[in-house]
Design a protein around this motif. Sequence first.
Motif, PDB file in Angstrom:
ATOM      1  N   LEU A  88      28.947 -20.438  29.812  1.00  0.00           N
ATOM      2  CA  LEU A  88      27.391 -20.173  29.574  1.00  0.00           C
ATOM      3  C   LEU A  88      26.740 -21.543  29.254  1.00  0.00           C
ATOM      4  O   LEU A  88      27.231 -22.214  28.516  1.00  0.00           O
ATOM      5  CB  LEU A  88      27.180 -19.299  28.379  1.00  0.00           C
ATOM      6  N   PRO A  89      25.960 -21.753  30.264  1.00  0.00           N
ATOM      7  CA  PRO A  89      25.179 -22.985  30.070  1.00  0.00           C
ATOM      8  C   PRO A  89      24.562 -23.329  28.552  1.00  0.00           C
ATOM      9  O   PRO A  89      23.911 -22.337  28.029  1.00  0.00           O
ATOM     10  CB  PRO A  89      24.063 -23.030  31.325  1.00  0.00           C
ATOM     11  N   ARG A  90      24.100 -24.628  28.414  1.00  0.00           N
ATOM     12  CA  ARG A  90      23.437 -24.644  27.188  1.00  0.00           C
ATOM     13  C   ARG A  90      22.016 -25.381  27.726  1.00  0.00           C
ATOM     14  O   ARG A  90      22.186 -25.890  28.706  1.00  0.00           O
ATOM     15  CB  ARG A  90      24.067 -25.655  26.354  1.00  0.00           C
ATOM     16  N   PRO A  91      20.699 -25.205  26.860  1.00  0.00           N
ATOM     17  CA  PRO A  91      20.744 -24.602  25.745  1.00  0.00           C
ATOM     18  C   PRO A  91      21.141 -22.917  25.937  1.00  0.00           C
ATOM     19  O   PRO A  91      20.379 -22.584  26.806  1.00  0.00           O
ATOM     20  CB  PRO A  91      19.679 -24.914  25.138  1.00  0.00           C
ATOM     21  N   ARG A  92      21.714 -22.399  24.927  1.00  0.00           N
ATOM     22  CA  ARG A  92      21.699 -20.771  24.856  1.00  0.00           C
ATOM     23  C   ARG A  92      20.720 -20.200  24.138  1.00  0.00           C
ATOM     24  O   ARG A  92      20.416 -20.554  23.106  1.00  0.00           O
ATOM     25  CB  ARG A  92      23.036 -20.312  24.304  1.00  0.00           C
ATOM     26  N   GLU A  93      20.536 -19.061  24.662  1.00  0.00           N
ATOM     27  CA  GLU A  93      19.124 -18.191  23.968  1.00  0.00           C
ATOM     28  C   GLU A  93      19.725 -17.131  23.887  1.00  0.00           C
ATOM     29  O   GLU A  93      20.248 -16.356  24.719  1.00  0.00           O
ATOM     30  CB  GLU A  93      17.943 -18.276  24.794  1.00  0.00           C
ATOM     31  N   ARG A  94      19.726 -16.657  22.632  1.00  0.00           N
ATOM     32  CA  ARG A  94      20.356 -15.176  22.140  1.00  0.00           C
ATOM     33  C   ARG A  94      19.605 -14.117  22.957  1.00  0.00           C
ATOM     34  O   ARG A  94      20.602 -13.068  23.281  1.00  0.00           O
ATOM     35  CB  ARG A  94      20.537 -15.219  20.735  1.00  0.00           C
ATOM     36  N   LEU A  95      18.470 -13.978  23.031  1.00  0.00           N
ATOM     37  CA  LEU A  95      17.854 -12.680  23.343  1.00  0.00           C
ATOM     38  C   LEU A  95      18.282 -12.724  25.102  1.00  0.00           C
ATOM     39  O   LEU A  95      18.789 -11.665  25.466  1.00  0.00           O
ATOM     40  CB  LEU A  95      16.358 -12.947  23.517  1.00  0.00           C
ATOM     41  N   ALA A  96      18.272 -13.777  25.875  1.00  0.00           N
ATOM     42  CA  ALA A  96      18.618 -13.803  26.974  1.00  0.00           C
ATOM     43  C   ALA A  96      20.087 -13.396  27.310  1.00  0.00           C
ATOM     44  O   ALA A  96      20.438 -12.841  28.434  1.00  0.00           O
ATOM     45  CB  ALA A  96      18.314 -15.174  27.936  1.00  0.00           C
ATOM     46  N   LEU A  97      20.696 -13.645  26.237  1.00  0.00           N
ATOM     47  CA  LEU A  97      22.540 -13.586  26.701  1.00  0.00           C
ATOM     48  C   LEU A  97      22.636 -12.165  26.335  1.00  0.00           C
ATOM     49  O   LEU A  97      23.520 -11.621  26.783  1.00  0.00           O
ATOM     50  CB  LEU A  97      23.045 -14.285  25.579  1.00  0.00           C
ATOM     51  N   GLN A  98      21.762 -11.346  25.580  1.00  0.00           N
ATOM     52  CA  GLN A  98      22.195  -9.687  25.321  1.00  0.00           C
ATOM     53  C   GLN A  98      22.899  -9.277  26.612  1.00  0.00           C
ATOM     54  O   GLN A  98      23.675  -8.376  26.374  1.00  0.00           O
ATOM     55  CB  GLN A  98      20.940  -9.219  24.819  1.00  0.00           C
ATOM     56  N   HIS A  99      22.062  -9.317  27.782  1.00  0.00           N
ATOM     57  CA  HIS A  99      22.671  -8.494  28.935  1.00  0.00           C
ATOM     58  C   HIS A  99      23.402  -9.399  29.956  1.00  0.00           C
ATOM     59  O   HIS A  99      23.578  -8.839  30.812  1.00  0.00           O
ATOM     60  CB  HIS A  99      21.565  -7.757  29.685  1.00  0.00           C
ATOM     61  N   ASN A 100      23.666 -10.567  29.593  1.00  0.00           N
ATOM     62  CA  ASN A 100      24.398 -11.552  30.435  1.00  0.00           C
ATOM     63  C   ASN A 100      25.773 -11.036  30.701  1.00  0.00           C
ATOM     64  O   ASN A 100      26.486 -10.829  29.741  1.00  0.00           O
ATOM     65  CB  ASN A 100      24.422 -13.034  29.771  1.00  0.00           C
ATOM     66  N   GLU A 101      26.217 -11.306  31.796  1.00  0.00           N
ATOM     67  CA  GLU A 101      27.626 -10.735  32.237  1.00  0.00           C
ATOM     68  C   GLU A 101      28.575 -11.370  31.759  1.00  0.00           C
ATOM     69  O   GLU A 101      29.597 -10.965  30.957  1.00  0.00           O
ATOM     70  CB  GLU A 101      27.788 -10.598  33.881  1.00  0.00           C
TER      71      GLU A 101
END
Lengths: 260, 265
Positions: B230-243
């Motif tokens: 996963l690329p940084r910076p990581r954003e917890r909200l955006a990751l919720q549905h990230n494959e």
Amino acid sequence: MLLKTINTIALPTLLFGVLIAVWSTVAIKIPGFPTPIETWNELLIVLSDPMYDNGAGDQGIALQLFSSLKRVFGGFALAIAVGIPVGLLIGMSKIAQTAFNPYIQILKPVSPLAWLPLALFVFKDVDMTAIFVIFITSIWPIIINTALGVRSVSDDFINVARVLQLTAFERVFQIILPVAVPFIFTGMRLSLGIAWLVIVAAEMLTGGLGIGFWIWDEYNNLNYSHIIIGIILIGVVGYILDTIMGFIADHFDYRKRGRV
Amino acid sequence: MSAKPFLNIDHVDKIFPLGKGKEYVALRDVKLEIRENEIVSIIGHSGCGKSTILNLIAGLDTITKGVILLEDREINAPGPERAVVFQNHSLLPWLTVYQNIEMAVKKVRDDLHPKEVRDHVMRYIDLVNLDHAKDKYPAEISGGMKQRVGIARALSIEPKVLLMDEPFGALDSLTRANLQDHLMRIQMQTGNTVIIITHDVDEAVLLSDRVIMMTNGPEATIGEILEVNLPRPRERLALQHNEEYLRCRGAIVEFLYSKFAKHDD
Ligand SMILES: Nc1ncnc2c1ncn2[C@@H]1O[C@H](COP(=O)(O)OP(=O)(O)OP(=O)(O)O)[C@@H](O)[C@H]1O
Ligand SMILES: [Mg+2]
């Protein structure tokens, strides 16, 4: 509100009344036992000229107390000077603990009066004897509490010290002592209490000067009200010493500097 | 990966003697290579030996067999180039926030002038956003703030590796999320190599470049290593549905609750 008044004023007054009643009864039953009133009048006389000095054996009450306090602090200071380093050593080193522990356990319960003849024989001096006896009986709580304080330093703090590579010296002053100081003061407070108990007994036997000598001297003079006055003054001075030590202890206790 | 790993845990065993000739084999043949600037998390069931590994890297405990090398130098004692953030913060309660950090800086950075010490300490207090609390005592600040001070103290000595043993374990989930964001931001700024122990699957995926999954003890070892792409910076909200996020999460859950499920205790 009412309850508070009862608690803080009424109850102590009641107790005082009971005390005086018991005392008066005893004074009536035993011929020659000073009554509360007689004692009070004598107390005023004794306190009216506390500093008089008619030479050896006949001095004012303040001078007697002062000479006792001097000896107490002599022995107490010696007990601190030796007790804290020994306690630190025992707390930090298992080997030192094993070496010292049997002697501490055996010497700790020895009555101060048992040391007295030996000290008199060795020093042939009343002051030195009193100081030594106070030293040898009041050092134990300092040693034991200091060692306890050192051992109460948490492993986490020791790990912090290890990661930072603190030297032994830095460890003692930056980690161990701050934790141990409240324990050390608890030991010193106990120790001072013992010292004040011991001095009276020691002075009764050695004679010369001091509050213990004074009480014994007044017994020989059949001056019984002065014995009661002596008891009260010893109690008051002991209470003041303990309170002062408590204040100093709180000042050095990081947990009590206005936070939990 | 370069030819020589930054931190090399090379066939390490850890055996605890239990007395009376008995012993407990906590770790068996652990091998792990960690790159510089990497964030690695170690996850596994309670008692599997996560803290044991961390203590070995920190040098707080001794290795029974094998060797751990940091930049090719063998680790055999604790040192400030491997700073530890302890689970229970371990701040010295008689020192203020500022003094706790200052004490570490003064000891490790004895090359700094007193004035530079102050700037240095303030830089790290600033890094964890605690300027307003710098003169408070540990007892006067919240658990999350204490843990931030612990992180600031560890970072202030500019370690090569930052070792964290369940640093957020004792905190509520909101504070925890907040500190995770702090940690990721700080690591982006400082480029530290971080090894973090966790119980929390989401925390492992969110924070790490790689997740090290441990088998259960005795004789625990590394079961699987998961790359988190996963690329940084990581954003917890955006990751919720990230494959990729869900794939990693699934892999860890599968490992912990199916392959190496723990049925006792
Ligand atoms: N000093 C010790 N002596 C004996 N056994 C130990 C010692 N320290 C740890 N162990 C054992 O080693 C195993 C691993 O312990 P460790 O603390 O590393 O587990 P952990 O994975 O960190 O667990 P947790 O998630 O609960 O913190 C445990 O079974 C523990 O009982
Ligand atoms: Mg652990």
